[in-house]
Scaffold this motif. Sequence first.
Motif, PDB file in Angstrom:
ATOM      1  N   LEU A   1       0.763  -1.446   0.516  1.00 20.39           N
ATOM      2  CA  LEU A   1       0.298  -0.287  -0.334  1.00 20.39           C
ATOM      3  C   LEU A   1       0.509   1.288   0.258  1.00 20.39           C
ATOM      4  O   LEU A   1       2.204   0.939   0.698  1.00 20.39           O
ATOM      5  CB  LEU A   1      -0.768  -0.241   1.043  1.00 20.39           C
ATOM      6  N   CYS A   2       0.261   1.879  -1.035  1.00 25.64           N
ATOM      7  CA  CYS A   2       1.100   3.639  -0.619  1.00 25.64           C
ATOM      8  C   CYS A   2      -0.486   4.333  -0.282  1.00 25.64           C
ATOM      9  O   CYS A   2      -1.235   4.393  -1.309  1.00 25.64           O
ATOM     10  CB  CYS A   2       1.548   4.064  -1.885  1.00 25.64           C
ATOM     11  N   LEU A   3       0.335   5.279   0.969  1.00 26.79           N
ATOM     12  CA  LEU A   3      -1.053   6.330   1.976  1.00 26.79           C
ATOM     13  C   LEU A   3      -0.970   7.137   1.442  1.00 26.79           C
ATOM     14  O   LEU A   3      -0.192   8.218   0.618  1.00 26.79           O
ATOM     15  CB  LEU A   3      -1.257   5.673   3.300  1.00 26.79           C
ATOM     16  N   PHE A   4      -1.945   7.726   1.511  1.00 25.46           N
ATOM     17  CA  PHE A   4      -2.052   9.587   0.503  1.00 25.46           C
ATOM     18  C   PHE A   4      -2.801  10.774   2.137  1.00 25.46           C
ATOM     19  O   PHE A   4      -3.118   9.780   2.323  1.00 25.46           O
ATOM     20  CB  PHE A   4      -3.157   9.126  -0.007  1.00 25.46           C
ATOM     21  N   ALA A   5      -2.160  11.184   2.034  1.00 17.83           N
ATOM     22  CA  ALA A   5      -2.392  12.317   3.116  1.00 17.83           C
ATOM     23  C   ALA A   5      -2.087  13.029   2.359  1.00 17.83           C
ATOM     24  O   ALA A   5      -1.503  13.979   1.850  1.00 17.83           O
ATOM     25  CB  ALA A   5      -1.155  12.093   4.720  1.00 17.83           C
ATOM     26  N   THR A   6      -2.700  14.466   3.135  1.00 15.18           N
ATOM     27  CA  THR A   6      -2.559  16.439   2.714  1.00 15.18           C
ATOM     28  C   THR A   6      -2.503  17.219   3.681  1.00 15.18           C
ATOM     29  O   THR A   6      -2.599  16.763   5.367  1.00 15.18           O
ATOM     30  CB  THR A   6      -3.872  16.295   1.889  1.00 15.18           C
ATOM     31  N   ARG A   7      -2.120  18.465   3.152  1.00 13.06           N
ATOM     32  CA  ARG A   7      -1.965  19.404   4.396  1.00 13.06           C
ATOM     33  C   ARG A   7      -2.012  20.463   3.204  1.00 13.06           C
ATOM     34  O   ARG A   7      -1.783  20.778   2.103  1.00 13.06           O
ATOM     35  CB  ARG A   7      -0.671  19.716   4.915  1.00 13.06           C
ATOM     36  N   GLY A   8      -3.557  21.365   4.323  1.00 11.69           N
ATOM     37  CA  GLY A   8      -4.027  22.218   3.593  1.00 11.69           C
ATOM     38  C   GLY A   8      -4.587  21.676   2.490  1.00 11.69           C
ATOM     39  O   GLY A   8      -5.694  20.508   2.780  1.00 11.69           O
ATOM     40  N   LYS A   9      -5.098  22.151   1.020  1.00  9.71           N
ATOM     41  CA  LYS A   9      -6.015  21.125  -0.105  1.00  9.71           C
ATOM     42  C   LYS A   9      -5.434  21.386  -1.343  1.00  9.71           C
ATOM     43  O   LYS A   9      -6.017  22.105  -2.265  1.00  9.71           O
ATOM     44  CB  LYS A   9      -7.679  23.197  -0.136  1.00  9.71           C
ATOM     45  N   PRO A  10      -4.376  20.939  -1.481  1.00 11.86           N
ATOM     46  CA  PRO A  10      -3.790  20.028  -2.297  1.00 11.86           C
ATOM     47  C   PRO A  10      -4.916  20.113  -4.024  1.00 11.86           C
ATOM     48  O   PRO A  10      -5.662  19.460  -3.727  1.00 11.86           O
ATOM     49  CB  PRO A  10      -2.913  18.991  -2.534  1.00 11.86           C
ATOM     50  N   LYS A  11      -4.965  20.169  -4.977  1.00  7.75           N
ATOM     51  CA  LYS A  11      -6.103  20.586  -6.135  1.00  7.75           C
ATOM     52  C   LYS A  11      -5.870  19.127  -6.417  1.00  7.75           C
ATOM     53  O   LYS A  11      -4.090  18.582  -6.860  1.00  7.75           O
ATOM     54  CB  LYS A  11      -5.522  21.222  -6.626  1.00  7.75           C
ATOM     55  N   ARG A  12      -6.918  18.452  -7.310  1.00  8.76           N
ATOM     56  CA  ARG A  12      -6.501  17.233  -8.019  1.00  8.76           C
ATOM     57  C   ARG A  12      -6.914  17.251  -9.140  1.00  8.76           C
ATOM     58  O   ARG A  12      -7.952  17.748 -10.124  1.00  8.76           O
ATOM     59  CB  ARG A  12      -6.922  15.797  -7.528  1.00  8.76           C
ATOM     60  N   VAL A  13      -6.120  16.558  -9.841  1.00 12.24           N
ATOM     61  CA  VAL A  13      -5.875  17.405 -11.633  1.00 12.24           C
ATOM     62  C   VAL A  13      -6.935  16.334 -12.030  1.00 12.24           C
ATOM     63  O   VAL A  13      -7.333  16.943 -13.741  1.00 12.24           O
ATOM     64  CB  VAL A  13      -4.172  18.026 -12.455  1.00 12.24           C
TER      65      VAL A  13
END
Length: 232
Positions: A129-141
Amino acid sequence: MELFPTPPRNDYQVIYADPAWTHLTWSTKGKARSPEQHYDCMTLDDIKAIPVADWCAKDAALFIWGLDHMLPHTLEVIEAWGFEFKTVAFNWVKLRKRFDWNALISGRAFVDKSFHVGMGYWTRANPELCLFATRGKPKRVSKSVRRLVVDPVREHSRKPDRIRDDIVSLCGDVPRLEMFARSAAPGWDVVGNETEKFSPTPSLQDLPDLRELPHPALLPATGSQPGLGFLQ
């Protein structure tokens, strides 16, 4: 491992990391198969102490490989680096290093003869597994990037090269950093102590896309042999 190197920027919108975990084993015998036999490893506290938050833009995405038996530790690292866990980004299903591609896609080969079998702890392992995390509000292109990645295993712990391309498709051509990298990649800053260990090599991204192929169950049977379902 020495103090982790500082990258050349502090505005990365994508961080991609495959930490050099010190593995937990049930016995000293297990250490013979641990990553320590292949490269220098770091303690959990040392990994958490890497100042990743200082290297990122206010809106950023993190992609981090996590070992099944150490997922709680991976979540600790995500938080320590200033991110919030969201979901699984990629699920890498591992094919054997040598397999009959034509037999696999036509259904002539059983799954357990084409897919890698790892050691695991209770059940024999395969997906990673490669997990996904964010800070702020990155955009999904792009909304078309798939979680499932089917690619052969290569050298110990080496991940599919195509993951980088999928990340760019998902997040765009933004400032991006690969940590614990073991090969250079166009458009990526890389840091680690083995950044020139591997040269890019072809993977399944250069072969027919599984998603574009007909399901073997839909293929006509030949002779008395019925079609075999793929990944049933």
